[in-house]
Motif scaffolding. Sequence first.
Motif, PDB file in Angstrom:
ATOM      1  N   SER A  95      -2.987   1.678  -9.687  1.00  0.00           N
ATOM      2  CA  SER A  95      -2.709   2.684 -10.707  1.00  0.00           C
ATOM      3  C   SER A  95      -2.483   4.066 -10.109  1.00  0.00           C
ATOM      4  CB  SER A  95      -3.854   2.741 -11.721  1.00  0.00           C
ATOM      5  OG  SER A  95      -5.090   2.985 -11.082  1.00  0.00           O
TER       6      SER A  95
ATOM      7  N   GLN B 167       1.162   4.792 -10.389  1.00  0.00           N
ATOM      8  CA  GLN B 167       1.768   4.661 -11.707  1.00  0.00           C
ATOM      9  C   GLN B 167       1.996   6.005 -12.382  1.00  0.00           C
ATOM     10  OE1 GLN B 167      -0.980   1.013 -12.857  1.00  0.00           O
ATOM     11  NE2 GLN B 167       0.572   1.369 -14.415  1.00  0.00           N
TER      12      GLN B 167
ATOM     13  N   LEU C 140      -0.649   7.462 -16.815  1.00  0.00           N
ATOM     14  CA  LEU C 140      -1.846   7.699 -16.013  1.00  0.00           C
ATOM     15  C   LEU C 140      -1.734   8.950 -15.158  1.00  0.00           C
ATOM     16  CD1 LEU C 140      -2.710   4.090 -14.810  1.00  0.00           C
ATOM     17  CD2 LEU C 140      -3.317   5.249 -16.931  1.00  0.00           C
TER      18      LEU C 140
ATOM     19  N   SER D 133     -12.508   2.250 -19.213  1.00  0.00           N
ATOM     20  CA  SER D 133     -11.714   2.252 -17.984  1.00  0.00           C
ATOM     21  C   SER D 133     -11.425   3.678 -17.555  1.00  0.00           C
ATOM     22  CB  SER D 133     -10.395   1.501 -18.191  1.00  0.00           C
ATOM     23  OG  SER D 133     -10.608   0.122 -18.352  1.00  0.00           O
TER      24      SER D 133
ATOM     25  N   SER E 130      -8.960   5.871 -15.259  1.00  0.00           N
ATOM     26  CA  SER E 130      -7.747   5.939 -14.454  1.00  0.00           C
ATOM     27  C   SER E 130      -8.009   6.889 -13.285  1.00  0.00           C
ATOM     28  CB  SER E 130      -6.586   6.450 -15.307  1.00  0.00           C
ATOM     29  OG  SER E 130      -6.866   7.752 -15.779  1.00  0.00           O
TER      30      SER E 130
ATOM     31  N   TYR F  12      -9.881   1.200 -13.073  1.00  0.00           N
ATOM     32  CA  TYR F  12      -8.689   0.412 -13.359  1.00  0.00           C
ATOM     33  C   TYR F  12      -7.675   0.534 -12.223  1.00  0.00           C
ATOM     34  CZ  TYR F  12      -4.424  -1.199 -15.610  1.00  0.00           C
ATOM     35  OH  TYR F  12      -3.260  -1.863 -15.905  1.00  0.00           O
TER      36      TYR F  12
ATOM     37  N   HIS G 251      -7.711   0.816  -9.032  1.00  0.00           N
ATOM     38  CA  HIS G 251      -7.782   1.760  -7.919  1.00  0.00           C
ATOM     39  C   HIS G 251      -9.202   1.843  -7.377  1.00  0.00           C
ATOM     40  CE1 HIS G 251      -9.406   4.401 -11.035  1.00  0.00           C
ATOM     41  NE2 HIS G 251      -9.733   5.292 -10.126  1.00  0.00           N
TER      42      HIS G 251
ATOM     43  N   HIS H 148      -9.920   1.322 -23.170  1.00  0.00           N
ATOM     44  CA  HIS H 148      -8.865   1.629 -22.192  1.00  0.00           C
ATOM     45  C   HIS H 148      -8.044   2.825 -22.683  1.00  0.00           C
ATOM     46  CE1 HIS H 148      -6.266   0.000 -18.955  1.00  0.00           C
ATOM     47  NE2 HIS H 148      -5.231   0.294 -19.696  1.00  0.00           N
ATOM     48  N   PHE H 149      -8.173   4.029 -22.203  1.00  0.00           N
ATOM     49  CA  PHE H 149      -8.827   4.656 -21.063  1.00  0.00           C
ATOM     50  C   PHE H 149      -9.813   5.712 -21.549  1.00  0.00           C
ATOM     51  CE2 PHE H 149      -4.916   3.333 -18.917  1.00  0.00           C
ATOM     52  CZ  PHE H 149      -5.422   2.810 -17.742  1.00  0.00           C
TER      53      PHE H 149
ATOM     54  N   ASP I 254      -7.823  11.675 -19.442  1.00  0.00           N
ATOM     55  CA  ASP I 254      -6.511  11.917 -18.841  1.00  0.00           C
ATOM     56  C   ASP I 254      -6.635  12.731 -17.562  1.00  0.00           C
ATOM     57  OD1 ASP I 254      -4.846  10.607 -20.680  1.00  0.00           O
ATOM     58  OD2 ASP I 254      -4.828  12.338 -22.029  1.00  0.00           O
TER      59      ASP I 254
ATOM     60  N   SER J 264      -1.699   9.431 -24.664  1.00  0.00           N
ATOM     61  CA  SER J 264      -2.316   8.270 -24.032  1.00  0.00           C
ATOM     62  C   SER J 264      -3.434   7.719 -24.899  1.00  0.00           C
ATOM     63  CB  SER J 264      -2.877   8.663 -22.660  1.00  0.00           C
ATOM     64  OG  SER J 264      -4.075   9.403 -22.819  1.00  0.00           O
TER      65      SER J 264
END
Length: 700
Positions: A134, A137, A141, A288, A290, A322, A324, A567-568, A571, A577
């Motif tokens: 991630s 990505q 994310l 999760s 990020s 997640y 990483h 999830h998630f 930020d 998101s």
Amino acid sequence: MDLGGKWVAAPGGEALLGFPDEGFDDSDWVPVAVPGHWGRFPELGAETSVRYRHRFSQQPPAAGERRWLVFEGLLYQADVWLNGGYLGDVEGYFMAHQFDVTEAMSGRAEHLLALEVSCPSRSSDISGSHMLGSLGQAPELLPPGNSGGLWAPVRVESTGEVRILDLRVGTFGASERRAVVALQADLDASRAGLVRVHTTVGEVEHTDDHVLAAGLNQVEWRVTVPEPRRWWPHRLGDQPLYDVTVEVGTTQGGLSDRRRVRTGLRTVEMNRWQFSINGVRMFLKGTSFSPSSPWWAEVDTDSLRRDVELAKEAGLDLIRLYGHIAPPALYDAADDAGMLIWQDLPLVGPFPQGSRNAATDCAQAAVGAVGAHPSVMLWCGHVDPLGDSANQTSESPPGMARRLASHQRPSWNLSVLDRSIKREIERRDPTRPVLAYSGVLPHLPRLDGTDTHLRLGWKRGSERDLEQIAARWPRVVRFVSQFGAQSPPKELPLLSPQTWPELDWARLVRDHGLDATAMNRHVPPRDHTTLEEWQQAAWAYQAMLVRRHIETLRRLKYRPAAGFCQHFFADSHPAVSTALLDWQRWPKPAYEALAKACQPVIVVADRLAAELTSGDELEIGVHVVSDRQEPVAGLQVEATLEWPGGSQTWSWVGAVGSDECVMVGIINWRVPDASGPAALHLQLTGPMEAANRYDAVIFS
């Protein structure tokens, strides 16, 4: 010796002939910061390959001394030269890379280090051969761009004839009477011989002698700690930590190398997706994380700790990293806070054949990098190996059918790559459960699966589908690890109330992660007259979905649900998101909704249908769910149904046992001959207090 001072860089990608030349003129190269990222320098920001040079002074190694060039962290691949000689290539962003440079540094005091570092730009395409997970990505994310660079210090270290290349620490059988600490070390010896390994775990000392061959050796040993102070998740106890020191030297007492880590003594068991810590079963409430930032050299330790504390304050026990490996400070924060970690490897999406060796190397490095932390309770080798998350649009019914069918077919990723990763992790760390992959539905021949990425009410179906799926296919909800709905942040320059609804929607999709298809399906901007009205609607829908998913899964506690992972959580940049906290850490209403759903004791009911018809006969179960490890008696539950022109109340008195869900009563209700909104109010009083509300509309 830290290699600070003057570093210079220039775009890579040209012929390498003459690149490591000691007589180079650096006047036209760009001065850069190390640790740092070339994306922070305008002259280099768009590059995917950059060359670094650095001059430094250090006397040649003495007799019997070995020198090691250590890169504590680089993104992502590099070819390395020292004093004009090629040392080799390295790959991987989260681990330290080291070279034996004893010979290269002999006979001289002035040295030139040169390397070419390459890193792909972040992309929304999660498939490929780069194991950035991630961290590679965008745009939900991370923002588009390139994170390449030397994000951690570069050092030259000295040892004797034996170097500890890697040290792995785990715990078996931590009971009140004793704990067994399992240690593995990779030792590099310049010549064959007998060495003494001295280990201390807190106040306990242990010494072993080992015969080493010249070159790389793997040694294993165990240390028993009597009456250990065990590490517990915050819900169950305290978090004492032990210093573990390993020294390697000659049998005559000369020290060659030393390594020190901190760990906690605890055991983790997993049985049919139910987890126990030190023998105590837990229903895991998780979220999760990020990547906290694309700029690892600039990560704020206090911010990482604050995110961990905010997750804990919301009543959560588990953080899934997640796709990483996180910066080291996050693991320290989790150890101290008593938060458990589900550790993914940085493999997201399908990988091509030929990736197996790199993937198993990544698995080895992950165990060495973070395996000593007691917070790490579970390894997961590969996220979405079939590529379900690559599609940024919502799934249609035909797409859902194709997805289910695709999970039944043999796959090189599932059958070869992921099994190899799992075996390698188990070999390196036999003390923790290991998942080969994540996000795979039950499939033939055993009709077994893993955690599921349902995304109901956003990517797929309706948020109300969860109960029906649980009844028809219980294995699918043993552990639901992806659910949520997108919502905008509180502030974002592109969200202009003056131009509503004419926003730059294409840019919101491209740079800020908006799933326009799903948003138009569930919270259509066209249905709202102002930007604020749309924001409020999106926040309310996200909060409702998160709360109802969690309540449903908790009501199914151990029958069959063993936990969840929203999830998630937060930020890393301005994004539309599924995060509960926006990029400025403003808590969206979904954060409070999650906290209410994660209280130690909650009261819930079977969901009312969104639309009710007069005359329908309903049977509504009312439940109390407790995560407490002791029974709670003297509870009173009151349920009140309200509708236009009337209301009715039911009440019950009782108790809930340790870590269980009980039905406290049943509401039998005939929907009255009325039209309009109806609401079911639940109130729990006594030693614990909680409330809930369910809304519906009656049509006569």
